[in-house]
Scaffold this motif. Structure first.
Motif, PDB file in Angstrom:
ATOM      1  N   SER A  54      10.030   1.999  -0.568  1.00 11.79           N
ATOM      2  CA  SER A  54       9.200   2.234   0.613  1.00 11.79           C
ATOM      3  C   SER A  54       8.637   3.650   0.609  1.00 11.79           C
ATOM      4  O   SER A  54       7.493   3.876   1.015  1.00 11.79           O
ATOM      5  CB  SER A  54      10.020   2.006   1.887  1.00 11.79           C
ATOM      6  OG  SER A  54      10.431   0.660   1.991  1.00 11.79           O
ATOM      7  N   LYS A  55       9.445   4.595   0.138  1.00 10.42           N
ATOM      8  CA  LYS A  55       8.956   5.979   0.048  1.00 10.42           C
ATOM      9  C   LYS A  55       7.831   6.087  -0.978  1.00 10.42           C
ATOM     10  O   LYS A  55       6.841   6.784  -0.766  1.00 10.42           O
ATOM     11  CB  LYS A  55      10.114   6.904  -0.323  1.00 10.42           C
ATOM     12  CG  LYS A  55      11.206   6.993   0.733  1.00 10.42           C
ATOM     13  CD  LYS A  55      12.349   7.874   0.262  1.00 10.42           C
ATOM     14  CE  LYS A  55      13.475   7.926   1.301  1.00 10.42           C
ATOM     15  NZ  LYS A  55      14.620   8.741   0.840  1.00 10.42           N
ATOM     16  N   VAL A  56       8.010   5.398  -2.118  1.00  5.85           N
ATOM     17  CA  VAL A  56       6.958   5.388  -3.131  1.00  5.85           C
ATOM     18  C   VAL A  56       5.683   4.769  -2.566  1.00  5.85           C
ATOM     19  O   VAL A  56       4.575   5.271  -2.769  1.00  5.85           O
ATOM     20  CB  VAL A  56       7.424   4.618  -4.384  1.00  5.85           C
ATOM     21  CG1 VAL A  56       6.291   4.525  -5.405  1.00  5.85           C
ATOM     22  CG2 VAL A  56       8.649   5.276  -5.002  1.00  5.85           C
ATOM     23  N   ALA A  57       5.850   3.668  -1.817  1.00 13.61           N
ATOM     24  CA  ALA A  57       4.691   2.998  -1.223  1.00 13.61           C
ATOM     25  C   ALA A  57       3.985   3.913  -0.227  1.00 13.61           C
ATOM     26  O   ALA A  57       2.753   3.967  -0.189  1.00 13.61           O
ATOM     27  CB  ALA A  57       5.134   1.710  -0.531  1.00 13.61           C
ATOM     28  N   ALA A  58       4.766   4.635   0.569  1.00 12.52           N
ATOM     29  CA  ALA A  58       4.172   5.545   1.547  1.00 12.52           C
ATOM     30  C   ALA A  58       3.371   6.646   0.855  1.00 12.52           C
ATOM     31  O   ALA A  58       2.287   7.033   1.301  1.00 12.52           O
ATOM     32  CB  ALA A  58       5.270   6.154   2.417  1.00 12.52           C
ATOM     33  N   THR A 236      -0.602  -5.158  -2.431  1.00 12.15           N
ATOM     34  CA  THR A 236      -1.374  -5.367  -1.209  1.00 12.15           C
ATOM     35  C   THR A 236      -0.407  -5.599  -0.060  1.00 12.15           C
ATOM     36  O   THR A 236       0.722  -6.067  -0.261  1.00 12.15           O
ATOM     37  CB  THR A 236      -2.329  -6.574  -1.342  1.00 12.15           C
ATOM     38  OG1 THR A 236      -3.008  -6.776  -0.104  1.00 12.15           O
ATOM     39  CG2 THR A 236      -1.578  -7.844  -1.701  1.00 12.15           C
ATOM     40  N   SER A 237      -0.871  -5.285   1.121  1.00  6.84           N
ATOM     41  CA  SER A 237      -0.073  -5.557   2.313  1.00  6.84           C
ATOM     42  C   SER A 237      -0.407  -6.917   2.915  1.00  6.84           C
ATOM     43  O   SER A 237       0.196  -7.338   3.898  1.00  6.84           O
ATOM     44  CB  SER A 237      -0.317  -4.457   3.356  1.00  6.84           C
ATOM     45  OG  SER A 237      -1.689  -4.389   3.696  1.00  6.84           O
ATOM     46  N   ALA A 238      -1.353  -7.638   2.289  1.00  9.21           N
ATOM     47  CA  ALA A 238      -1.815  -8.904   2.856  1.00  9.21           C
ATOM     48  C   ALA A 238      -0.808 -10.029   2.679  1.00  9.21           C
ATOM     49  O   ALA A 238      -0.646 -10.872   3.557  1.00  9.21           O
ATOM     50  CB  ALA A 238      -3.151  -9.294   2.224  1.00  9.21           C
ATOM     51  N   PHE A 239      -0.130 -10.074   1.526  1.00  4.95           N
ATOM     52  CA  PHE A 239       0.867 -11.122   1.265  1.00  4.95           C
ATOM     53  C   PHE A 239       1.832 -10.606   0.210  1.00  4.95           C
ATOM     54  O   PHE A 239       1.498  -9.718  -0.576  1.00  4.95           O
ATOM     55  CB  PHE A 239       0.220 -12.433   0.809  1.00  4.95           C
ATOM     56  CG  PHE A 239      -0.947 -12.257  -0.119  1.00  4.95           C
ATOM     57  CD1 PHE A 239      -0.761 -11.862  -1.454  1.00  4.95           C
ATOM     58  CD2 PHE A 239      -2.244 -12.470   0.315  1.00  4.95           C
ATOM     59  CE1 PHE A 239      -1.830 -11.698  -2.306  1.00  4.95           C
ATOM     60  CE2 PHE A 239      -3.326 -12.301  -0.533  1.00  4.95           C
ATOM     61  CZ  PHE A 239      -3.114 -11.916  -1.838  1.00  4.95           C
ATOM     62  N   PRO A 240       3.044 -11.153   0.156  1.00  7.41           N
ATOM     63  CA  PRO A 240       4.036 -10.651  -0.791  1.00  7.41           C
ATOM     64  C   PRO A 240       3.775 -11.137  -2.214  1.00  7.41           C
ATOM     65  O   PRO A 240       2.993 -12.065  -2.433  1.00  7.41           O
ATOM     66  CB  PRO A 240       5.359 -11.219  -0.262  1.00  7.41           C
ATOM     67  CG  PRO A 240       4.953 -12.480   0.430  1.00  7.41           C
ATOM     68  CD  PRO A 240       3.597 -12.207   1.026  1.00  7.41           C
ATOM     69  N   HIS A 241       4.448 -10.507  -3.150  1.00 14.09           N
ATOM     70  CA  HIS A 241       4.367 -10.943  -4.542  1.00 14.09           C
ATOM     71  C   HIS A 241       4.916 -12.366  -4.651  1.00 14.09           C
ATOM     72  O   HIS A 241       5.935 -12.699  -4.041  1.00 14.09           O
ATOM     73  CB  HIS A 241       5.175  -9.997  -5.436  1.00 14.09           C
ATOM     74  CG  HIS A 241       4.875 -10.140  -6.884  1.00 14.09           C
ATOM     75  ND1 HIS A 241       5.261 -11.236  -7.620  1.00 14.09           N
ATOM     76  CD2 HIS A 241       4.232  -9.325  -7.745  1.00 14.09           C
ATOM     77  CE1 HIS A 241       4.857 -11.090  -8.873  1.00 14.09           C
ATOM     78  NE2 HIS A 241       4.232  -9.943  -8.983  1.00 14.09           N
ATOM     79  N   VAL A 255       5.511  -5.909   8.354  1.00 15.58           N
ATOM     80  CA  VAL A 255       5.265  -6.952   7.356  1.00 15.58           C
ATOM     81  C   VAL A 255       4.401  -6.418   6.215  1.00 15.58           C
ATOM     82  O   VAL A 255       4.660  -6.680   5.039  1.00 15.58           O
ATOM     83  CB  VAL A 255       4.594  -8.179   8.009  1.00 15.58           C
ATOM     84  CG1 VAL A 255       4.204  -9.205   6.947  1.00 15.58           C
ATOM     85  CG2 VAL A 255       5.523  -8.802   9.037  1.00 15.58           C
ATOM     86  N   GLY A 256       3.372  -5.664   6.546  1.00 23.04           N
ATOM     87  CA  GLY A 256       2.478  -5.132   5.517  1.00 23.04           C
ATOM     88  C   GLY A 256       3.200  -4.246   4.523  1.00 23.04           C
ATOM     89  O   GLY A 256       2.966  -4.328   3.308  1.00 23.04           O
ATOM     90  N   TYR A 260       3.818  -4.927   0.477  1.00 25.51           N
ATOM     91  CA  TYR A 260       3.422  -3.938  -0.531  1.00 25.51           C
ATOM     92  C   TYR A 260       4.597  -3.581  -1.438  1.00 25.51           C
ATOM     93  O   TYR A 260       4.467  -3.507  -2.663  1.00 25.51           O
ATOM     94  CB  TYR A 260       2.888  -2.685   0.171  1.00 25.51           C
ATOM     95  CG  TYR A 260       2.134  -1.732  -0.725  1.00 25.51           C
ATOM     96  CD1 TYR A 260       0.753  -1.796  -0.821  1.00 25.51           C
ATOM     97  CD2 TYR A 260       2.797  -0.776  -1.482  1.00 25.51           C
ATOM     98  CE1 TYR A 260       0.050  -0.915  -1.642  1.00 25.51           C
ATOM     99  CE2 TYR A 260       2.110   0.099  -2.300  1.00 25.51           C
ATOM    100  CZ  TYR A 260       0.736   0.019  -2.382  1.00 25.51           C
ATOM    101  OH  TYR A 260       0.048   0.886  -3.209  1.00 25.51           O
ATOM    102  N   VAL A 261       5.764  -3.386  -0.848  1.00 23.65           N
ATOM    103  CA  VAL A 261       6.951  -3.007  -1.617  1.00 23.65           C
ATOM    104  C   VAL A 261       7.363  -4.119  -2.580  1.00 23.65           C
ATOM    105  O   VAL A 261       7.900  -3.857  -3.657  1.00 23.65           O
ATOM    106  CB  VAL A 261       8.112  -2.653  -0.669  1.00 23.65           C
ATOM    107  CG1 VAL A 261       9.427  -2.516  -1.419  1.00 23.65           C
ATOM    108  CG2 VAL A 261       7.802  -1.356   0.068  1.00 23.65           C
ATOM    109  N   SER A 262       7.097  -5.374  -2.232  1.00 23.86           N
ATOM    110  CA  SER A 262       7.490  -6.478  -3.110  1.00 23.86           C
ATOM    111  C   SER A 262       6.848  -6.362  -4.483  1.00 23.86           C
ATOM    112  O   SER A 262       7.453  -6.729  -5.494  1.00 23.86           O
ATOM    113  CB  SER A 262       7.134  -7.818  -2.457  1.00 23.86           C
ATOM    114  OG  SER A 262       5.737  -8.036  -2.417  1.00 23.86           O
TER     115      SER A 262
END
Length: 840
Positions: A54-58, A236-241, A255-256, A260-262
């Motif tokens: 999550s930190k990497v994503a941020a 993407t934050s639209a849907f998970p992997h 959720v977004g 993204y983290v997935s």
């Protein structure tokens, strides 16, 4: 196929630097411990791994927001592309790993590329040779067995192997297969056609992500790369992997962010399993290892163009994708000519339209049991059915049913027009074909992206919720068949079909490919419709030349090969991402110490290993005759007779043993010397280049963490660019550092008044220290980095020589080939005109 290859238990994965190594180090739940019944990974939002990612994503989201000239959220580039103006012909290799369903869409793509004048080679598994060549494309075998891959993925649907696979040695075989395919992909870029012998050197690469070799081949050749795939692979934050199951119950995680983290999680785990294998192979191409902090995010950090081959009517393009990522529509080939066998034609005409059931290249453990389940469901639903035997040979041991017909290979394009509904494993191509024909669809997913496509079809109302193959029974399958035959399902499927018919997936994909090419860098100055691969330089004249133009000019004595150097139209530079100086320097120090320790150990270990090696057994002893069974015992008389003829005399034996001992001593000394050399190399490079560079870039990047702006300074590729980047960083650091002392308080005052001015003073002071320090230290760091890269390029020349030789061989072939006939006089005049213009 769209799978990832897991970790080989016999080969520990490489350590993951930065903060990710801590993600699975404590007692908190790890991803590996949470694999769902469908084989996908259960991503726990409370785990340490999720928090770290999550930190990497941020940070990544922050980088997107702060880039001066970013294109995040803009429309894809092809929308402004004029296909009529494109007139460049390229050698394109398409690298595909997967099943027949993965290969078939790229045949359609290759056919369209040929229409635009390109030369296209499709590189994939050997078993698809005839399939590709019969379609009019060139073929190159990369190895690997798709049937074995399919069987493995059915047993291990997710990223992690089952205990059964571990016991049976599947992992080691898969890693060996991946190594074979990596090598095959590289050879597909520079080797002649294996059938005709016609030379070929790639000038662009198109690949699906599971081929894994794409970025590295493109880097070695200095050519553009374009990725294409049928499942989401870009964050993407639209849907998970599609390979991740997210449990967002009882959590406050947005959720977004979780979506993204997935993607980060899948990339991280994939690199953990394959990073060491890829880096070992990169060494054979004279490429430096990819840092473990960069490997998982390589395609996104390098902004590799990406085209997704699905219908935007089914899944709209996410708004947070940058402009180099697009959605083009499904790929459909030209429907093949097909004349059905009499049995199939009679069955279709003898009653109501049947349903279709097939699982293509899926290799099923128990095909008899599955066949029984299918037949029971068909009877319960009261329908007629056509069942494709597929690679699992369904229906071989079952009784005859007049309402069921088992068939072999049959084009879906033809058959799906004549059935009432389709039931299959959820491969992207099969799903697309069913929807294009307006057929309600039931997906029975086995692995990979198949659950994703089943969910998308259900969300569109064109079918029921997917039934995971492990949960399949005659009751739920009968219910699914009944749903597919409802009016609502039919209307939804027909609505999708109407929208999809207005799309042109293959044509749009070619437009996207063309739109993302660096055309000005690619074009030959003398033959603008050819790709430049050489650089001619003499005096003031500097020209980019294609293989054909260079060979013609050499033949006409206008230039010599001594005046020509390799030209990379699209160089790839992989740098380590630094966020701040402390962790950057610490990580570099750890890497340096690790290299020194390993090298120091080699000083002792390598000589001992060589010394204790048993002398090679003489191949002349106890050799059975050609007709003798190697496992049968040899009689003493036979041994004596054989040895009388083959055994050396005592003097020769002594000399042989002495020679062997001398060889082993020499090898031991060389092994020890290599350890000493490695120790010195790691110490010097680490202390004088790597750590100063890490500190410099950490200082330069740190203002980004609190919203500051940092200028781009370019990439270091050799000593010249190293000096240039060092000078630019020094100038920018000094100018911006002191300017921020005034600029930041004024900016803060304008935004937040007096409080903002106080904050601005703090930011300006910090920027001054960070930027000026980076500028001063960078004079040494970037220059040293450039020198190291120049030395490495000078020492590691084998791959560059092979590329140069392959390009010259193709140039010679083009000159002598009738199909590439050109007016040499026109080329010579154009060259002389350009040279005259540059010298005036």
């Amino acid at each position: 196929m769209h799978e990832d290859f897991p970790v080989d238990s016999s080969c520990p994965p490489p350590e993951y630097t930065l903060s990710l190594s801590d993600a699975v180090a404590d007692g908190s739940p790890t991803i590996a411990q949470h694999t769902g019944d469908d084989g996908r990974i259960e991503l726990d939002t409370k785990s340490r791994l999720f928090r770290t990612l999550s930190k990497v994503a941020a940070r990544e989201q922050g980088r997107k927001d702060q880039e001066d000239h970013h294109d995040w959220g803009e429309p894809p580039k092809y929308e402004a592309f004029d296909r009529k103006q494109f007139n460049l012909r390229l050698n394109i290799v398409i690298q595909v790993v997967g099943s027949r369903g993965d290969v078939q869409p790229f045949i359609a793509l290759g056919t369209e590329l040929i229409r635009h004048g390109h030369r296209v080679r499709l590189a994939t598994h050997n078993v698809f040779s005839d399939f590709v060549r019969d379609s009019g494309l060139e073929f190159y075998p990369i190895g690997g067995d798709p049937a074995e891959l399919m069987a493995y993925m059915v047993k291990n649907p997710g990223l992690f192997p089952s205990m059964r696979s571990l016991r049976e040695g599947d992992i080691q075989r898969k890693r060996k297969m991946v190594a074979e395919m990596l090598d095959g992909c590289w050879k597909s870029c520079i080797d002649p056609d294996p059938v005709t012998g016609r030379p070929f050197v790639a000038e662009a690469i198109i690949a699906n992500p599971p081929s894994f070799a794409h970025i590295h081949c493109a880097q070695a050749l200095g050519i553009p790369l374009h990725l294409m795939f049928t499942m989401p692979w870009s964050s993407t934050s639209a849907f998970p992997h599609p390979l991740i199951n997210l449990d967002l119950k009882n959590t406050t995680v947005p959720v977004g962010l979780a979506n993204y983290v997935s993607y980060l999680a899948v990339e991280f785990l994939t690199w953990q399993g394959l990073g060491d294998l890829i880096n070992s192979w990169r060494g054979t191409l004279d490429l430096e290892p990819v840092p473990t902090s960069e490997g998982p995010r390589l395609a996104e950090s390098l902004k590799i163009p990406f085209t997704y081959c699905w219908s935007p009517a089914l899944i709209p393009r996410p708004s947070d994708w940058p402009s180099h990522i697009g959605v083009c529509g499904f790929f459909f080939r030209e429907p093949p000519q097909f004349h059905p066998p009499r049995e199939l034609a009679d069955f279709l005409e003898s009653g109501a339209p049947p349903i279709y059931i097939g699982f293509g290249s899926i290799v099923i453990d128990d095909p008899e049991r599955l066949t029984t389940t299918l037949l029971q469901a068909i009877r319960a639903a009261g329908v007629r059915a056509i069942i494709s035997r597929g690679w699992s040979q369904l229906g071989e041991a079952n009784e005859v049913d007049e309402n069921v017909l088992f068939i072999g290979d049959c084009p879906h394009e033809w058959l799906f027009q004549r059935v009432a509904a389709v039931i299959h494993h959820g491969g992207a191509g099969t799903t697309a074909c069913g929807l294009l024909n307006g057929r309600p669809t039931t997906v029975i997913p086995f692995f990979g992206d198949q659950p994703f496509w089943g969910a998308m079809v259900a969300a569109a109302g064109a079918g029921p919720n997917p039934i995971p193959q492990r949960e399949l029974n005659s009751d739920n399958l009968a219910e699914a068949i009944t749903f597919c035959l409802t009016q609502d399902a039919s209307v939804a499927a027909l609505s999708l079909a109407e929208k999809m018919r207005n799309e042109s997936g293959v044509r749009t994909a070619v437009d996207m490919f063309h739109a993302n090419l660096p055309l000005e860098n690619l074009r030959c100055d003398v033959l603008p419709d050819r790709a430049a691969v050489w650089r001619y330089k003499k005096g003031k004249t500097q020209l980019k030349l294609s293989k054909l133009a260079a060979d013609i000019l050499v033949d006409n004595l206008k230039i010599s090969w001594d005046q020509v150097t390799r030209y990379d139209p699209c160089p790839t530079v992989i740098d380590v991402t630094r966020w701040e100086p402390v962790t950057a320097t610490t990580s570099s120090l750890a890497s340096t110490v690790k290299g020194m320790v390993v090298s120091a150990t080699d000083i002792v270990i390598k000589p001992v290993q060589v010394y204790h090696k048993s002398p090679a057994k003489s191949s002349t002893l106890n050799i059975p005759s050609k007709n003798q069974n190697e496992d049968a015992p040899t009689s003493l008389a036979e041994q004596g007779e054989t040895n009388c003829h083959l055994r050396p005399n005592a003097g020769e034996s002594s000399r042989s043993q002495g020679s062997d001992a001398g060889n082993r001593l020499g090898q031991a000394i060389l092994g020890s010397a290599s350890g000493v050399g490695g120790f010195i190399k790691y110490f010097v490079k680490g202390m004088y280049v790597d750590m100063p560079l890490a500190t410099t870039e950490g200082l330069r990047s740190m203002p980004k963490l609190y919203g500051g702006q940092v200028r781009e300074i370019g990439k270091v590729t050799d000593w010249k660019t190293g000096v240039t980047v060092a000078g630019k960083n020094f100038k920018d650091g000094m100018v911006d550092g002191f300017a921020d002392l005034i600029r930041e308080p004024l900016k803060g005052s304008k935004e937040q008044g007096a409080l903002g001015a106080i904050k601005g003073v703090g930011r300006g002071s910090a920027n001054m220290v960070l930027k000026t320090s980076s500028g001063a230290l960078g004079l040494v760091a970037y220059s040293g980095q450039g020198i190291c890269k120049s030395i490495a390029a000078t020492v590691n020349t084998a791959t560059r020589r092979s590329i140069k030789q392959a390009r010259r061989e193709e140039g010679r072939y083009l000159v002598s080939s009738e199909e590439c006939a050109v007016d040499e006089a026109v080329i010579v005049r154009k060259f002389e005109t350009l040279r005259a213009e540059q010298n005036t």
